[in-house]
Design a protein around this motif. Structure first.
Motif, mmCIF file in Angstrom:
data_model
loop_
_atom_site.group_PDB
_atom_site.id
_atom_site.type_symbol
_atom_site.label_atom_id
_atom_site.label_comp_id
_atom_site.label_asym_id
_atom_site.label_seq_id
_atom_site.Cartn_x
_atom_site.Cartn_y
_atom_site.Cartn_z
ATOM 1 N N UNK A 179 16.635 14.087 -65.047
ATOM 2 C CA UNK A 179 15.450 14.010 -64.807
ATOM 3 C C UNK A 179 14.774 13.767 -65.954
ATOM 4 N N UNK A 180 14.655 14.556 -66.308
ATOM 5 C CA UNK A 180 13.654 15.305 -67.490
ATOM 6 C C UNK A 180 13.801 13.855 -68.659
ATOM 7 N N UNK A 181 14.517 13.619 -68.877
ATOM 8 C CA UNK A 181 15.108 12.165 -70.012
ATOM 9 C C UNK A 181 14.386 11.217 -69.522
ATOM 10 N N UNK A 182 14.211 11.608 -68.360
ATOM 11 C CA UNK A 182 13.713 9.928 -67.966
ATOM 12 C C UNK A 182 11.832 10.160 -67.306
ATOM 13 N N UNK A 183 11.254 10.861 -67.417
ATOM 14 C CA UNK A 183 10.132 11.365 -67.358
ATOM 15 C C UNK A 183 9.513 11.676 -68.746
ATOM 16 N N UNK A 184 8.196 10.823 -69.161
ATOM 17 C CA UNK A 184 7.176 10.936 -70.075
ATOM 18 C C UNK A 184 7.048 12.445 -70.226
ATOM 19 N N UNK A 185 6.987 12.904 -71.284
ATOM 20 C CA UNK A 185 6.319 14.459 -71.634
ATOM 21 C C UNK A 185 4.635 14.574 -70.893
ATOM 22 N N UNK A 192 8.181 19.170 -66.984
ATOM 23 C CA UNK A 192 8.375 20.140 -66.785
ATOM 24 C C UNK A 192 7.353 20.497 -65.057
ATOM 25 N N UNK A 193 6.607 20.668 -64.893
ATOM 26 C CA UNK A 193 5.961 20.376 -63.945
ATOM 27 C C UNK A 193 6.649 19.380 -62.419
ATOM 28 N N UNK A 194 6.296 18.522 -62.934
ATOM 29 C CA UNK A 194 6.217 17.144 -61.808
ATOM 30 C C UNK A 194 7.662 17.175 -61.188
ATOM 31 N N UNK A 227 7.248 1.602 -71.938
ATOM 32 C CA UNK A 227 7.981 2.525 -72.779
ATOM 33 C C UNK A 227 9.572 2.694 -72.506
ATOM 34 N N UNK A 228 10.072 2.749 -70.844
ATOM 35 C CA UNK A 228 11.499 3.378 -70.402
ATOM 36 C C UNK A 228 11.485 4.375 -69.771
ATOM 37 N N UNK A 229 9.993 5.131 -70.302
ATOM 38 C CA UNK A 229 9.629 6.531 -69.481
ATOM 39 C C UNK A 229 8.915 6.570 -68.062
ATOM 40 N N UNK A 230 9.186 7.039 -67.182
ATOM 41 C CA UNK A 230 7.835 7.200 -65.747
ATOM 42 C C UNK A 230 6.884 8.497 -66.467
ATOM 43 N N UNK A 231 5.904 7.566 -66.559
ATOM 44 C CA UNK A 231 4.718 7.900 -66.828
ATOM 45 C C UNK A 231 3.779 8.666 -65.573
ATOM 46 N N UNK A 232 4.389 7.408 -64.875
ATOM 47 C CA UNK A 232 2.978 8.224 -62.887
ATOM 48 C C UNK A 232 4.360 8.809 -61.665
ATOM 49 N N UNK A 233 3.757 9.095 -61.615
ATOM 50 C CA UNK A 233 5.358 9.409 -60.210
ATOM 51 C C UNK A 233 4.019 9.641 -58.556
ATOM 52 N N UNK A 234 3.594 8.875 -58.356
ATOM 53 C CA UNK A 234 3.309 7.942 -56.287
ATOM 54 C C UNK A 234 4.326 8.837 -55.800
ATOM 55 N N UNK A 235 3.449 9.896 -54.227
ATOM 56 C CA UNK A 235 4.649 9.593 -53.178
ATOM 57 C C UNK A 235 4.087 9.979 -51.747
ATOM 58 N N UNK A 236 4.066 8.918 -51.592
ATOM 59 C CA UNK A 236 3.132 8.587 -50.279
ATOM 60 C C UNK A 236 4.298 8.489 -49.018
ATOM 61 N N UNK A 237 4.091 10.065 -48.188
ATOM 62 C CA UNK A 237 4.591 10.473 -47.175
ATOM 63 C C UNK A 237 3.587 10.874 -45.824
ATOM 64 N N UNK A 238 2.627 9.964 -46.210
ATOM 65 C CA UNK A 238 1.710 9.544 -44.835
ATOM 66 C C UNK A 238 2.296 8.720 -44.001
#
Length: 295
Positions: free
Chosen positions: A200-206, A223-225, A270-281
């Motif tokens: 998972x870490x390799x897919x995420x932008x630092x 490391x936190x996300x 650029x091929x990496x995840x820069x933002x994760x938005x979780x919608x659970x409402x």
């Protein structure tokens, strides 16, 4: 229909169920755009596998792809003969007076409805050829055995479908899911299913940022996300994860049975995840449930 392995006491069959069910479900949903129908198709495909001598099947995944696809094709043809109100989600999904797409719930709603309406315009053979080849990368020689036409004919069918989708994409009315998005979503889902933190870490932008609509604050940094993602999408929670294109972002739907738990939106640069938005409402879950046919 009860979504359990047809042969629970057979370890070999259970292993095939666990290894291939999610991919078959993803395939069926992308073809049918209706989650209950997709589940029923996959259950029927595995039921047929359960009645077959596994020793005589060299490649169970390929066997399942053929059976699942043909069952989907049958359903698409039946819809053409007997259209139902369940798929006529809106009169005009491209209504210029629709809510502001900057609203996340409206974005999911509008794009999902547009996707339904547009793919319904394709013939069953066009839709099947396009999804199998362009989305799941199956060669036309294999697509031909499923559609029941020559490889050259399937190539033309997929080309016609592609032109239709691109025309809508160029108009801004229907963004087309890219190969990069498909690859990232597959790797993201596989990492979550396996609880693979490094994968998972390799897919995420630092410097990736993550936030949710039911919890305050913003998580910053891979490391936190990443651990937060696995906490909800990985084992032992292990919800069913389904890829749902949403505009220019990747959508990952988390389900428990036929209940939507959340929609996770991934923004790629650029091929990496820069933002994760979780919608659970409740709002987003209701919209996604409607888009999947879970109403």
């Amino acid at each position: 229909m009860n979504q359990t392995t047809p042969r629970p006491d057979d370890p070999a069959f259970t292993a095939l169920w666990e290894a291939h069910r999610r991919r078959m479900l993803d395939l069926a949903f992308r073809m049918l755009l209706h989650f209950p129908d997709a589940e029923d198709v996959v259950q029927e495909a595995f039921a047929r596998l359960a009645r077959t001598d596994l020793v005589g099947i060299d490649d169970p995944e390929a066997w399942l792809v053929v059976v699942t696809s043909r069952l989907c094709l049958d359903k698409l043809r039946a819809r053409r003969r007997r259209p139902t109100d369940g798929l006529d989600l809106v009169d005009d999904p491209f209504d210029p007076h629709a809510p502001d797409p900057s609203n996340r719930v409206a974005l999911v709603d509008n794009v999902s409805m547009a996707m339904h309406a547009l793919l319904e315009r394709l013939s069953p053979a066009e839709r099947t050829s396009f999804v199998l080849h362009d989305v799941f990368q199956y060669p036309f020689e294999e697509v031909a055995t499923i559609v029941g036409r020559s490889a050259a004919s399937c190539r033309q069918l997929a080309s016609r479908a592609r032109r239709t989708l691109r025309a809508e994409s160029a108009s801004g009315r229907f963004p087309v899911d890219s190969a990069l998005h498909r690859q990232v979503s597959e790797r993201f889902i596989e990492a979550c299913i396996g609880g693979d933190l490094e994968g998972l870490l390799v897919l995420l932008d630092p410097a990736v940022e993550g936030k949710g609509d039911t919890v305050p604050g913003v998580a910053v940094g891979a490391a936190e996300v990443a651990p937060g993602i696995l906490r909800y999408l990985g084992p032992p929670a292990s919800p069913t994860l389904l890829h749902l294109p949403v505009g220019d972002r990747i959508g990952i739907v988390a389900l428990r049975g036929r209940r939507v738990l959340a929609l996770v939106l991934l923004t790629i640069e650029d091929g990496l995840v820069v933002h994760v938005d979780a919608l659970a409402g409740p709002g987003p879950r209701a919209v996604v449930s409607a888009a999947l046919g879970l109403r």
